[in-house]
Design a protein around this motif. Structure first.
Motif, PDB file in Angstrom:
ATOM      1  N   ILE A 173       0.643  -1.193   0.696  1.00  0.00           N
ATOM      2  CA  ILE A 173       0.129   0.025  -0.046  1.00  0.00           C
ATOM      3  C   ILE A 173       0.415   1.607   0.527  1.00  0.00           C
ATOM      4  O   ILE A 173       1.891   1.665   1.061  1.00  0.00           O
ATOM      5  CB  ILE A 173      -1.237   0.218   1.484  1.00  0.00           C
ATOM      6  CG1 ILE A 173      -1.559  -1.295   1.780  1.00  0.00           C
ATOM      7  CG2 ILE A 173      -2.054   1.505   1.399  1.00  0.00           C
ATOM      8  CD1 ILE A 173      -2.597  -1.678   0.484  1.00  0.00           C
ATOM      9  N   ILE A 174       0.475   1.974  -0.940  1.00  0.00           N
ATOM     10  CA  ILE A 174       0.768   3.535  -0.758  1.00  0.00           C
ATOM     11  C   ILE A 174       0.402   4.232  -0.979  1.00  0.00           C
ATOM     12  O   ILE A 174      -0.838   4.588  -1.600  1.00  0.00           O
ATOM     13  CB  ILE A 174       1.930   3.719  -2.533  1.00  0.00           C
ATOM     14  CG1 ILE A 174       2.849   2.301  -2.253  1.00  0.00           C
ATOM     15  CG2 ILE A 174       2.922   4.784  -2.570  1.00  0.00           C
ATOM     16  CD1 ILE A 174       4.347   1.977  -3.604  1.00  0.00           C
ATOM     17  N   VAL A 175       0.788   5.655   0.485  1.00  0.00           N
ATOM     18  CA  VAL A 175      -0.048   6.554   0.280  1.00  0.00           C
ATOM     19  C   VAL A 175       0.288   7.666  -1.014  1.00  0.00           C
ATOM     20  O   VAL A 175       1.701   8.284  -1.137  1.00  0.00           O
ATOM     21  CB  VAL A 175      -0.886   6.802   1.255  1.00  0.00           C
ATOM     22  CG1 VAL A 175      -1.513   9.098   1.621  1.00  0.00           C
ATOM     23  CG2 VAL A 175      -0.583   6.238   2.453  1.00  0.00           C
ATOM     24  N   ASN A 176       0.015   7.962  -1.956  1.00  0.00           N
ATOM     25  CA  ASN A 176      -0.080   8.689  -3.220  1.00  0.00           C
ATOM     26  C   ASN A 176       0.588  10.287  -2.546  1.00  0.00           C
ATOM     27  O   ASN A 176      -0.430  11.098  -3.088  1.00  0.00           O
ATOM     28  CB  ASN A 176       0.098   9.081  -4.037  1.00  0.00           C
ATOM     29  CG  ASN A 176       0.566   9.328  -5.021  1.00  0.00           C
ATOM     30  OD1 ASN A 176       2.309  10.208  -4.953  1.00  0.00           O
ATOM     31  ND2 ASN A 176      -0.250   9.944  -6.591  1.00  0.00           N
ATOM     32  N   ASP A 177       1.012  11.270  -1.659  1.00  0.00           N
ATOM     33  CA  ASP A 177       0.873  12.400  -1.375  1.00  0.00           C
ATOM     34  C   ASP A 177       1.581  13.057  -1.748  1.00  0.00           C
ATOM     35  O   ASP A 177       2.525  14.453  -1.719  1.00  0.00           O
ATOM     36  CB  ASP A 177       0.977  12.386   0.241  1.00  0.00           C
ATOM     37  CG  ASP A 177       2.376  12.152   1.329  1.00  0.00           C
ATOM     38  OD1 ASP A 177       2.989  11.725   0.239  1.00  0.00           O
ATOM     39  OD2 ASP A 177       1.807  11.542   2.761  1.00  0.00           O
ATOM     40  N   ASP A 178       3.308  12.169  -2.676  1.00  0.00           N
ATOM     41  CA  ASP A 178       4.461  13.170  -2.853  1.00  0.00           C
ATOM     42  C   ASP A 178       4.993  12.297  -3.890  1.00  0.00           C
ATOM     43  O   ASP A 178       4.920  11.042  -4.083  1.00  0.00           O
ATOM     44  CB  ASP A 178       5.522  13.490  -1.521  1.00  0.00           C
ATOM     45  CG  ASP A 178       6.749  13.762  -2.569  1.00  0.00           C
ATOM     46  OD1 ASP A 178       7.823  13.384  -2.901  1.00  0.00           O
ATOM     47  OD2 ASP A 178       6.885  15.266  -2.402  1.00  0.00           O
ATOM     48  N   LEU A 179       4.611  12.914  -5.484  1.00  0.00           N
ATOM     49  CA  LEU A 179       4.740  12.230  -6.791  1.00  0.00           C
ATOM     50  C   LEU A 179       6.152  11.227  -6.753  1.00  0.00           C
ATOM     51  O   LEU A 179       6.246   9.889  -6.735  1.00  0.00           O
ATOM     52  CB  LEU A 179       4.081  12.541  -7.794  1.00  0.00           C
ATOM     53  CG  LEU A 179       4.717  11.598  -8.437  1.00  0.00           C
ATOM     54  CD1 LEU A 179       3.175  10.535  -8.814  1.00  0.00           C
ATOM     55  CD2 LEU A 179       4.072  12.551 -10.096  1.00  0.00           C
ATOM     56  N   GLU A 180       6.756  12.158  -5.577  1.00  0.00           N
ATOM     57  CA  GLU A 180       8.366  11.594  -6.058  1.00  0.00           C
ATOM     58  C   GLU A 180       8.968  10.271  -5.077  1.00  0.00           C
ATOM     59  O   GLU A 180       9.465   9.189  -5.293  1.00  0.00           O
ATOM     60  CB  GLU A 180       9.706  12.523  -5.812  1.00  0.00           C
ATOM     61  CG  GLU A 180      10.809  12.502  -6.066  1.00  0.00           C
ATOM     62  CD  GLU A 180      12.237  13.543  -5.874  1.00  0.00           C
ATOM     63  OE1 GLU A 180      13.171  13.020  -6.144  1.00  0.00           O
ATOM     64  OE2 GLU A 180      10.799  14.809  -5.833  1.00  0.00           O
ATOM     65  N   CYS A 181       8.472  11.162  -3.965  1.00  0.00           N
ATOM     66  CA  CYS A 181       7.677   9.603  -3.125  1.00  0.00           C
ATOM     67  C   CYS A 181       7.253   8.377  -3.017  1.00  0.00           C
ATOM     68  O   CYS A 181       7.908   6.993  -2.733  1.00  0.00           O
ATOM     69  CB  CYS A 181       8.073  10.091  -1.518  1.00  0.00           C
ATOM     70  SG  CYS A 181       8.595  11.325  -0.510  1.00  0.00           S
ATOM     71  N   ALA A 182       6.091   8.390  -3.403  1.00  0.00           N
ATOM     72  CA  ALA A 182       5.431   7.087  -4.343  1.00  0.00           C
ATOM     73  C   ALA A 182       5.949   6.351  -5.095  1.00  0.00           C
ATOM     74  O   ALA A 182       5.840   5.236  -5.403  1.00  0.00           O
ATOM     75  CB  ALA A 182       4.150   7.915  -5.187  1.00  0.00           C
ATOM     76  N   PHE A 183       6.853   7.247  -5.730  1.00  0.00           N
ATOM     77  CA  PHE A 183       7.741   6.535  -7.335  1.00  0.00           C
ATOM     78  C   PHE A 183       8.533   6.141  -7.337  1.00  0.00           C
ATOM     79  O   PHE A 183       9.101   4.869  -7.362  1.00  0.00           O
ATOM     80  CB  PHE A 183       7.567   7.573  -8.414  1.00  0.00           C
ATOM     81  CG  PHE A 183       8.975   7.164  -9.419  1.00  0.00           C
ATOM     82  CD1 PHE A 183       8.248   5.909 -10.541  1.00  0.00           C
ATOM     83  CD2 PHE A 183      10.206   7.346  -9.575  1.00  0.00           C
ATOM     84  CE1 PHE A 183       8.616   5.486 -11.526  1.00  0.00           C
ATOM     85  CE2 PHE A 183      11.125   6.559 -10.365  1.00  0.00           C
ATOM     86  CZ  PHE A 183      10.473   5.985 -11.735  1.00  0.00           C
ATOM     87  N   SER A 184       9.288   6.706  -6.387  1.00  0.00           N
ATOM     88  CA  SER A 184      10.422   5.444  -5.760  1.00  0.00           C
ATOM     89  C   SER A 184      10.008   4.222  -4.759  1.00  0.00           C
ATOM     90  O   SER A 184      11.412   3.259  -5.077  1.00  0.00           O
ATOM     91  CB  SER A 184      11.685   6.695  -4.555  1.00  0.00           C
ATOM     92  OG  SER A 184      12.811   5.734  -3.896  1.00  0.00           O
TER      93      SER A 184
END
Length: 232
Positions: A173-184
């Motif tokens: 599960i990934i919370v996409n509140d920051d796209l760069e962090c989510a992509f990493s």
């Protein structure tokens, strides 16, 4: 004794990204494809109308309802579902060809399709669910996209509740509140899953060969040591 090294191989995996509409899975999917040459996109068929920003054969294969029905009846689909009044499905043959050749396939699909794939090919699937930071932010993203009517946005928000309720079906599960962090995070998951022991074929034989070679080298060293001792 010198032996031919055993070549390690790997069956491809199916990397699934799911999320409620507007949470960012499609953006993450595009970034993964741009960054990773070993990943190819599974292009779904759909009966919904093409949006202005979409190209046939790139984003989806756009087909009519009779064509879709024939594919279901022939068993040509790995999964299929009805979402927001339209049908979506994944052609089976290109996916199986890719997996058998050791190539990884990226899926941008909903929870219903994911469940069907997991039932048919449980050992080949990696499931990642992307959540929005808040529902208000999810609505704002749908509005900023400017591709759907207010009524459609309302239906998508209603549908997102059902989709989010399926979060526990997923491996990550990934919370996409920051796209760069989510992509990493998504890229890290893909890397780790590729390296899993059970995905590598020939690994047991490879390790056995290493151990045999190691024991032979130890024997050689002991023999050399014995020869030096006897010569003195």
């Amino acid at each position: 004794m010198t032996t031919e090294p055993i070549r390690l191989m790997r069956r491809g995996l199916m990397f699934v990204l799911s999320s409620p509409s507007g949470a960012g899975k499609s953006t993450l999917a595009r970034q993964l494809l741009d960054a990773d040459d070993g990943l190819e996109l599974s292009i779904s068929v759909t009966t919904r109308a093409r949006r202005q920003s979409e190209r046939d054969g790139v984003h989806y294969h756009f087909i009519d309802e009779p064509h879709f029905t024939r594919m279901v009846e022939r068993g040509d689909l790995l999964e299929w579902a009805q979402v927001h009044g339209h049908h979506y499905g994944t052609p089976l043959e290109p996916v199986e060809d890719a997996l058998s050749a050791g190539r990884d396939v990226l899926f941008d699909i909903d929870w219903q399709g994911t469940a069907q794939i997991a039932e048919k090919l449980p050992n080949d699937i990696v499931r990642v669910f992307v959540l929005p930071p808040t529902m208000r932010e999810l609505k704002a993203r749908l509005v900023r996209r400017a591709e759907d009517s207010r009524e459609t946005i309302g239906r998508r928000l209603t549908g997102s509740i059902e989709e989010i309720e399926q979060w526990s079906r997923y491996d990550y599960i990934i919370v996409n509140d920051d796209l760069e962090c989510a992509f990493s995070a998504v890229r890290g998951i893909l890397t780790a899953e590729r390296l899993k022991r059970d995905r590598v074929t020939g690994l047991r034989a490879f390790v056995s060969q290493l151990l045999t070679e190691g024991r032979e080298l130890i024997d050689e060293l002991q023999d050399e040591a014995g020869e030096r001792t006897s010569s003195t």
